[in-house]
Design a protein around this motif. Structure first.
Motif, PDB file in Angstrom:
ATOM      1  N   TYR A 154       1.172  -1.809  -0.173  1.00  0.00           N
ATOM      2  CA  TYR A 154       0.134   0.048  -0.068  1.00  0.00           C
ATOM      3  C   TYR A 154       0.498   0.917  -0.363  1.00  0.00           C
ATOM      4  CZ  TYR A 154      -4.040  -2.529   0.555  1.00  0.00           C
ATOM      5  OH  TYR A 154      -5.385  -3.038  -0.080  1.00  0.00           O
ATOM      6  N   ILE A 155       1.747   1.641   0.722  1.00  0.00           N
ATOM      7  CA  ILE A 155       2.550   2.022   0.444  1.00  0.00           C
ATOM      8  C   ILE A 155       3.880   2.255  -0.735  1.00  0.00           C
ATOM      9  CG2 ILE A 155       4.813   3.179   1.480  1.00  0.00           C
ATOM     10  CD1 ILE A 155       4.278   2.316   4.357  1.00  0.00           C
ATOM     11  N   ARG A 156       4.124   1.480  -0.982  1.00  0.00           N
ATOM     12  CA  ARG A 156       4.396   1.737  -2.815  1.00  0.00           C
ATOM     13  C   ARG A 156       3.377   2.433  -3.825  1.00  0.00           C
ATOM     14  NH1 ARG A 156       9.060  -1.586  -5.213  1.00  0.00           N
ATOM     15  NH2 ARG A 156       8.777  -0.720  -8.055  1.00  0.00           N
ATOM     16  N   LEU A 157       2.520   1.713  -3.122  1.00  0.00           N
ATOM     17  CA  LEU A 157       1.205   2.277  -4.211  1.00  0.00           C
ATOM     18  C   LEU A 157       0.638   3.383  -4.384  1.00  0.00           C
ATOM     19  CD1 LEU A 157      -1.331   1.629  -6.760  1.00  0.00           C
ATOM     20  CD2 LEU A 157      -2.391   1.235  -4.513  1.00  0.00           C
TER      21      LEU A 157
ATOM     22  N   THR B  79       1.732   6.574  -7.038  1.00  0.00           N
ATOM     23  CA  THR B  79       1.060   7.043  -7.204  1.00  0.00           C
ATOM     24  C   THR B  79       0.936   8.624  -7.343  1.00  0.00           C
ATOM     25  OG1 THR B  79      -1.358   6.249  -5.956  1.00  0.00           O
ATOM     26  CG2 THR B  79      -0.346   5.419  -8.055  1.00  0.00           C
ATOM     27  N   MET B  80       1.194   9.188  -6.692  1.00  0.00           N
ATOM     28  CA  MET B  80       1.297  10.401  -6.308  1.00  0.00           C
ATOM     29  C   MET B  80       1.536  11.274  -6.312  1.00  0.00           C
ATOM     30  SD  MET B  80       3.094  13.466  -4.457  1.00  0.00           S
ATOM     31  CE  MET B  80       4.870  12.723  -4.213  1.00  0.00           C
ATOM     32  N   PRO B  81       2.092  11.238  -7.979  1.00  0.00           N
ATOM     33  CA  PRO B  81       2.545  11.980  -8.852  1.00  0.00           C
ATOM     34  C   PRO B  81       1.589  12.696  -9.756  1.00  0.00           C
ATOM     35  CG  PRO B  81       4.665  11.503  -8.446  1.00  0.00           C
ATOM     36  CD  PRO B  81       3.564  10.703  -7.856  1.00  0.00           C
ATOM     37  N   THR B  82       0.438  11.781  -9.796  1.00  0.00           N
ATOM     38  CA  THR B  82      -0.577  11.676 -10.418  1.00  0.00           C
ATOM     39  C   THR B  82      -1.145  12.158  -9.690  1.00  0.00           C
ATOM     40  OG1 THR B  82       0.463   9.432 -12.133  1.00  0.00           O
ATOM     41  CG2 THR B  82      -2.323   9.963 -11.980  1.00  0.00           C
ATOM     42  N   LEU B  83      -1.942  11.882  -8.674  1.00  0.00           N
ATOM     43  CA  LEU B  83      -2.706  11.857  -7.652  1.00  0.00           C
ATOM     44  C   LEU B  83      -2.328  13.271  -7.227  1.00  0.00           C
ATOM     45  CD1 LEU B  83      -3.142   8.859  -4.994  1.00  0.00           C
ATOM     46  CD2 LEU B  83      -4.794  10.004  -7.045  1.00  0.00           C
ATOM     47  N   ALA B  84      -1.509  14.225  -7.156  1.00  0.00           N
ATOM     48  CA  ALA B  84      -1.059  15.348  -7.113  1.00  0.00           C
ATOM     49  C   ALA B  84      -1.492  16.649  -7.820  1.00  0.00           C
ATOM     50  CB  ALA B  84       0.362  15.730  -6.066  1.00  0.00           C
TER      51      ALA B  84
ATOM     52  N   ARG C 105       7.384  19.550 -12.278  1.00  0.00           N
ATOM     53  CA  ARG C 105       7.487  19.931 -11.291  1.00  0.00           C
ATOM     54  C   ARG C 105       7.423  18.707  -9.868  1.00  0.00           C
ATOM     55  NH1 ARG C 105       7.719  26.402 -10.720  1.00  0.00           N
ATOM     56  NH2 ARG C 105       8.966  27.447 -12.522  1.00  0.00           N
ATOM     57  N   ILE C 106       6.846  17.960  -9.799  1.00  0.00           N
ATOM     58  CA  ILE C 106       5.789  17.120  -8.784  1.00  0.00           C
ATOM     59  C   ILE C 106       6.758  16.171  -9.190  1.00  0.00           C
ATOM     60  CG2 ILE C 106       4.360  15.406  -8.395  1.00  0.00           C
ATOM     61  CD1 ILE C 106       1.985  18.117  -8.942  1.00  0.00           C
ATOM     62  N   ASP C 107       7.891  15.900 -10.480  1.00  0.00           N
ATOM     63  CA  ASP C 107       8.382  14.667 -10.961  1.00  0.00           C
ATOM     64  C   ASP C 107       9.838  14.944 -10.055  1.00  0.00           C
ATOM     65  OD1 ASP C 107       6.677  13.098 -12.158  1.00  0.00           O
ATOM     66  OD2 ASP C 107       6.958  13.892 -14.409  1.00  0.00           O
ATOM     67  N   LYS C 108      10.275  16.460 -10.436  1.00  0.00           N
ATOM     68  CA  LYS C 108      11.662  16.494  -9.276  1.00  0.00           C
ATOM     69  C   LYS C 108      11.419  16.625  -7.806  1.00  0.00           C
ATOM     70  CE  LYS C 108      14.045  20.064 -10.413  1.00  0.00           C
ATOM     71  NZ  LYS C 108      14.751  21.811 -11.261  1.00  0.00           N
ATOM     72  N   LEU C 109      10.087  17.138  -7.517  1.00  0.00           N
ATOM     73  CA  LEU C 109       9.873  16.820  -5.721  1.00  0.00           C
ATOM     74  C   LEU C 109      10.083  15.522  -5.475  1.00  0.00           C
ATOM     75  CD1 LEU C 109       9.967  18.311  -3.247  1.00  0.00           C
ATOM     76  CD2 LEU C 109       6.909  18.307  -3.834  1.00  0.00           C
ATOM     77  N   VAL C 110       9.003  14.592  -6.507  1.00  0.00           N
ATOM     78  CA  VAL C 110       9.813  13.154  -5.921  1.00  0.00           C
ATOM     79  C   VAL C 110      10.974  12.751  -6.061  1.00  0.00           C
ATOM     80  CG1 VAL C 110       9.217  10.844  -6.424  1.00  0.00           C
ATOM     81  CG2 VAL C 110       7.013  12.626  -6.448  1.00  0.00           C
ATOM     82  N   ALA C 111      11.416  12.846  -6.840  1.00  0.00           N
ATOM     83  CA  ALA C 111      13.456  12.644  -6.899  1.00  0.00           C
ATOM     84  C   ALA C 111      13.801  13.280  -6.368  1.00  0.00           C
ATOM     85  CB  ALA C 111      14.137  12.808  -8.588  1.00  0.00           C
ATOM     86  N   TRP C 112      13.509  14.273  -5.369  1.00  0.00           N
ATOM     87  CA  TRP C 112      14.504  14.719  -4.244  1.00  0.00           C
ATOM     88  C   TRP C 112      14.133  14.408  -3.017  1.00  0.00           C
ATOM     89  CZ3 TRP C 112      12.131  16.681  -0.311  1.00  0.00           C
ATOM     90  CH2 TRP C 112      12.905  17.608   0.370  1.00  0.00           C
ATOM     91  N   HIS C 113      12.817  13.817  -2.995  1.00  0.00           N
ATOM     92  CA  HIS C 113      12.142  13.007  -1.949  1.00  0.00           C
ATOM     93  C   HIS C 113      12.932  11.826  -1.253  1.00  0.00           C
ATOM     94  CE1 HIS C 113       9.636  11.265   0.816  1.00  0.00           C
ATOM     95  NE2 HIS C 113       9.731  12.412   1.496  1.00  0.00           N
ATOM     96  N   ARG C 114      13.197  11.201  -2.507  1.00  0.00           N
ATOM     97  CA  ARG C 114      13.549   9.612  -2.624  1.00  0.00           C
ATOM     98  C   ARG C 114      15.202   9.761  -2.043  1.00  0.00           C
ATOM     99  NH1 ARG C 114       9.920   7.417  -7.556  1.00  0.00           N
ATOM    100  NH2 ARG C 114       8.473   6.378  -6.308  1.00  0.00           N
ATOM    101  N   HIS C 115      16.015  11.059  -2.834  1.00  0.00           N
ATOM    102  CA  HIS C 115      17.377  10.869  -2.911  1.00  0.00           C
ATOM    103  C   HIS C 115      17.141  11.460  -1.120  1.00  0.00           C
ATOM    104  CE1 HIS C 115      21.665  12.000  -3.929  1.00  0.00           C
ATOM    105  NE2 HIS C 115      21.170  12.484  -3.387  1.00  0.00           N
ATOM    106  N   ALA C 116      16.589  12.590  -0.924  1.00  0.00           N
ATOM    107  CA  ALA C 116      17.015  13.609  -0.346  1.00  0.00           C
ATOM    108  C   ALA C 116      16.359  12.822   1.703  1.00  0.00           C
ATOM    109  CB  ALA C 116      17.174  14.460  -0.277  1.00  0.00           C
ATOM    110  N   GLU C 117      14.830  12.443   1.348  1.00  0.00           N
ATOM    111  CA  GLU C 117      14.156  11.768   2.233  1.00  0.00           C
ATOM    112  C   GLU C 117      13.833  10.848   2.127  1.00  0.00           C
ATOM    113  OE1 GLU C 117      12.998  14.715   3.764  1.00  0.00           O
ATOM    114  OE2 GLU C 117      14.677  15.487   3.108  1.00  0.00           O
ATOM    115  N   VAL C 118      13.925   9.871   2.030  1.00  0.00           N
ATOM    116  CA  VAL C 118      13.560   8.437   1.972  1.00  0.00           C
ATOM    117  C   VAL C 118      14.361   7.918   3.300  1.00  0.00           C
ATOM    118  CG1 VAL C 118      12.571   6.179   1.101  1.00  0.00           C
ATOM    119  CG2 VAL C 118      11.798   7.718   0.071  1.00  0.00           C
ATOM    120  N   PRO C 119      15.702   7.764   2.992  1.00  0.00           N
ATOM    121  CA  PRO C 119      16.944   7.542   3.308  1.00  0.00           C
ATOM    122  C   PRO C 119      16.545   7.473   4.795  1.00  0.00           C
ATOM    123  CG  PRO C 119      18.059   8.216   1.394  1.00  0.00           C
ATOM    124  CD  PRO C 119      16.325   8.723   1.082  1.00  0.00           C
ATOM    125  N   THR C 120      16.469   9.047   5.229  1.00  0.00           N
ATOM    126  CA  THR C 120      16.317   9.434   6.596  1.00  0.00           C
ATOM    127  C   THR C 120      15.316   9.238   7.575  1.00  0.00           C
ATOM    128  OG1 THR C 120      15.333  11.741   6.257  1.00  0.00           O
ATOM    129  CG2 THR C 120      17.351  11.939   6.151  1.00  0.00           C
TER     130      THR C 120
END
Length: 102
Positions: A15-18, A22-27, A48-63
């Motif tokens: 569910y989390i992965r789903l 899908t968050m970029p499409t829903l946003a 811009r949403i795609d860039k935000l998601v990419a940044w989030h995966r790189h910078a925030e998910v590891p934390t």
């Protein structure tokens, strides 16, 4: 009981992965429903949403993973206090600031 816990964990991860996938499409859909974006604006917002998601995966998910490892370790080594839970809550709540700034 172990099988049930494993199934619940696997379902939760799915569910989390789903939701994350899908968050970029829903946003974009949510923005468009409020702002009635034209084609160029949708393209810009999508980029811009795609860039935000990419940044989030790189910078925030590891934390987040680091925080969860610490929580798991503390749970495994003794009782969890109300202060522990409040500290974890504060850490999670504080993680909205960098997202908002991006």
């Amino acid at each position: 009981m172990t099988v049930v816990a494993g199934c619940l964990l696997a379902t939760a991860c799915s569910y989390i992965r789903l939701g994350y996938e899908t968050m970029p499409t829903l946003a974009l859909w949510h923005l468009d429903s409020h702002l009635s974006l034209d084609s160029a604006q949708k393209d810009l917002a999508s980029h811009r949403i795609d860039k935000l998601v990419a940044w989030h995966r790189h910078a925030e998910v590891p934390t987040y993973a680091e925080l969860l490892r610490g929580v798991r370790q503390q749970i495994g080594h003794g009782p969890v206090t109300e202060e522990d839970v409040q500290r974890w809550r504060d850490e999670v709540t504080g993680r909205w600031q960098p997202i908002a700034e991006q």
